[in-house]
Design a protein around this motif. Structure first.
Motif, PDB file in Angstrom:
ATOM      1  N   LEU A   1      13.784  66.900  59.252  1.00 56.74           N
ATOM      2  CA  LEU A   1      14.234  66.006  60.321  1.00 56.74           C
ATOM      3  C   LEU A   1      15.641  65.490  60.063  1.00 56.74           C
ATOM      4  CD1 LEU A   1      10.995  63.959  60.990  1.00 56.74           C
ATOM      5  CD2 LEU A   1      12.247  65.255  62.713  1.00 56.74           C
ATOM      6  N   ARG A   2      15.934  65.208  58.789  1.00 60.00           N
ATOM      7  CA  ARG A   2      17.269  64.710  58.457  1.00 60.00           C
ATOM      8  C   ARG A   2      18.342  65.766  58.739  1.00 60.00           C
ATOM      9  NH1 ARG A   2      18.710  60.651  55.146  1.00 60.00           N
ATOM     10  NH2 ARG A   2      19.946  61.992  53.781  1.00 60.00           N
ATOM     11  N   VAL A   3      18.050  67.015  58.445  1.00 60.85           N
ATOM     12  CA  VAL A   3      19.015  68.073  58.752  1.00 60.85           C
ATOM     13  C   VAL A   3      19.261  68.123  60.254  1.00 60.85           C
ATOM     14  CG1 VAL A   3      19.400  70.559  58.764  1.00 60.85           C
ATOM     15  CG2 VAL A   3      18.533  69.453  56.711  1.00 60.85           C
TER      16      VAL A   3
ATOM     17  N   PHE B   1      19.920  68.222  67.599  1.00 60.11           N
ATOM     18  CA  PHE B   1      18.654  67.827  66.987  1.00 60.11           C
ATOM     19  C   PHE B   1      17.530  68.691  67.540  1.00 60.11           C
ATOM     20  CE2 PHE B   1      14.890  64.936  67.243  1.00 60.11           C
ATOM     21  CZ  PHE B   1      14.706  64.672  65.895  1.00 60.11           C
ATOM     22  N   LEU B   2      17.480  68.838  68.863  1.00 58.75           N
ATOM     23  CA  LEU B   2      16.451  69.669  69.490  1.00 58.75           C
ATOM     24  C   LEU B   2      16.572  71.123  69.062  1.00 58.75           C
ATOM     25  CD1 LEU B   2      15.821  68.818  73.250  1.00 58.75           C
ATOM     26  CD2 LEU B   2      14.466  68.251  71.243  1.00 58.75           C
ATOM     27  N   ARG B   3      17.791  71.643  69.065  1.00 56.61           N
ATOM     28  CA  ARG B   3      17.970  73.064  68.760  1.00 56.61           C
ATOM     29  C   ARG B   3      17.561  73.386  67.328  1.00 56.61           C
ATOM     30  NH1 ARG B   3      22.429  72.328  72.159  1.00 56.61           N
ATOM     31  NH2 ARG B   3      23.843  71.939  70.406  1.00 56.61           N
ATOM     32  N   VAL B   4      17.919  72.513  66.391  1.00 57.16           N
ATOM     33  CA  VAL B   4      17.540  72.758  64.999  1.00 57.16           C
ATOM     34  C   VAL B   4      16.024  72.703  64.845  1.00 57.16           C
ATOM     35  CG1 VAL B   4      17.641  71.809  62.656  1.00 57.16           C
ATOM     36  CG2 VAL B   4      19.726  72.009  64.021  1.00 57.16           C
ATOM     37  N   LEU B   5      15.390  71.727  65.468  1.00 57.94           N
ATOM     38  CA  LEU B   5      13.931  71.647  65.382  1.00 57.94           C
ATOM     39  C   LEU B   5      13.286  72.869  66.035  1.00 57.94           C
ATOM     40  CD1 LEU B   5      13.144  67.884  66.137  1.00 57.94           C
ATOM     41  CD2 LEU B   5      13.308  69.027  63.922  1.00 57.94           C
TER      42      LEU B   5
END
Length: 409
Positions: free
Chosen positions: A136-138, A193-197
């Protein structure tokens, strides 16, 4: 005893960004040494102290090892023999694993300076996978630094995917998911944030209601981006631009269209009643993450009423008054502002509409001012009592709203 500036303060100095918090690591000291020098102990799980004057945190250098699942499954070891390099090795990303000596020189055993220059978010070691919060931090750091050109290293993304496949993410507690999400929504580019998740597979685990939006078509004449998931990303970034640092507006943007994932297939690409269908998933995601009451309330209001905002210039005065009452906006005008910013973000979160006008906002603000100007005193003076006063006020408020001029087309 050696003292080093560490973590975000060093990183942001190197990026030329303002340093907000300064954290320090102390090597070669015991808790007794710190107390003797006037520091105040505050750490529960490991030795952390507050400086008597600056109140900044000073932590004894420590190592850690995995003892169980999840965020709490760690044992920490701190004594004077732990080096600054060993302390840096337990950190999440190389850009956060840089220390600065008192003379200004850097300790950079994992190439963090190079990764800052290359604009890469890279994990320090495979121990990264032991703490699911780091995923989540990433994603949150991506939301902060994507405007500067940062991307997640391929090997770090591969490791994050293994974390999801291994079920480590399943052990994240709701409070930590919410804390990181709230912070990410206040960053400049929350779409990252959405794309990484999503790229890591964590979105379908943590936010299945949002993940389900990807691939759902919308009418291209209203949504040139077509894909509802892409619209979600655009709306989040529009919200961040309209209300920088405002995670409440961001949360409303995050949840405003969840009903579109529930549109029957034979109706697509239309989304009739999606605002009503969205109420249940908005309530579910707010309850699951234990979000603050105001966040849950405003998210539901935006989900339920954002189309009314878009149609405000065509609504009857009584309908506008019901909207203001539902928001509680006559007593709390800040709620109307949050609502309008989220609705404006929805309007601008479409391909080619990033600067679209939204005259509905000023019109609804004026309607609220007109309605709030009506007080009970004249009706009390007329001899009305009890419910009759409220009924008379409602009629007068609707009349006042009807008198608000509409913007020229």
């Amino acid at each position: 005893m050696d003292i080093y500036l560490v973590g975000g303060a060093v990183r942001d100095q190197l990026l030329g960004r303002p340093v907000v918090d300064r954290d320090w690591v102390v090597v070669g000291a015991t808790p007794e040494d710190m107390l003797a020098q006037g520091y105040r102990a505050v750490g529960k799980d490991f030795p952390v102290f507050l400086h008597g004057d600056t109140k900044e945190e000073y932590a004894l250098a420590r190592t850690e090892r995995k003892t169980g699942r999840g965020y709490h499954g760690f044992a920490f070891h701190a004594d004077p023999s732990v080096t600054v390099e060993q302390d840096l090795e337990r950190r999440d990303l190389t850009i956060n694993a840089i220390a600065q000596r008192e003379d200004g020189t850097l300790v950079d055993p994992f190439g963090g300076v190079g990764d800052i220059e290359a604009r890469v978010l890279r994990h320090v070691s495979d121990a990264f996978a032991e703490d699911p919060v780091r995923l989540l931090r990433v994603a949150r750091f991506a939301a902060r630094y994507a405007p500067l050109g940062f991307r997640v290293a391929d090997e770090t993304m591969a490791l994050m995917r293994r974390m999801v496949d291994d079920g480590e993410v399943d052990h994240l507690v709701p409070e930590r998911v919410w804390t990181e999400t709230r912070k990410a929504l206040a960053e400049p580019m929350p779409s990252a944030f959405l794309r990484v998740l999503r790229d890591s597979g964590a979105l379908r685990v943590l936010f299945p209601e949002v993940d389900a939006l990807y691939g759902v078509p919308q009418r291209p004449e209203y949504h040139p981006e077509v894909d509802t998931g892409i619209h979600e990303e655009l709306v989040l970034d529009a919200a961040a631009a309209l209300a920088p640092g405002d995670s409440l507006v961001g949360w409303c943007a995050f949840t405003h269209d969840l009903g579109k994932a529930l549109t029957p297939a034979d109706v697509l690409p239309r989304h009739i009643m999606h605002e009503q269908r969205g109420i249940e998933p908005v309530r579910a995601i707010s309850a699951r993450l234990k979000v603050p009451v105001e966040y849950a309330f405003m998210a539901e209001m935006v989900c339920k009423h954002h189309l009314n905002a878009h149609m405000a210039l065509e609504l009857r005065p009584t309908t506008i008054l019901r909207l203001l009452d539902a928001l509680g906006a006559l007593r709390r005008p800040e709620r109307l502002e949050t609502f309008l910013l989220a609705c404006m973000a929805d309007k601008r979160g479409r391909l080619g509409s990033a600067q679209a006008d939204y005259p509905q906002a000023d019109f609804l603000r004026a309607c609220r001012t007109a309605a709030a100007s009506i007080t009970s005193q004249p009706f009390v003076a007329q001899g009305l009592q009890g419910p009759a006063i409220g009924e008379a006020m409602k009629k007068a408020q609707a009349t006042a709203i009807a008198g608000v001029p509409k913007p020229a087309p």
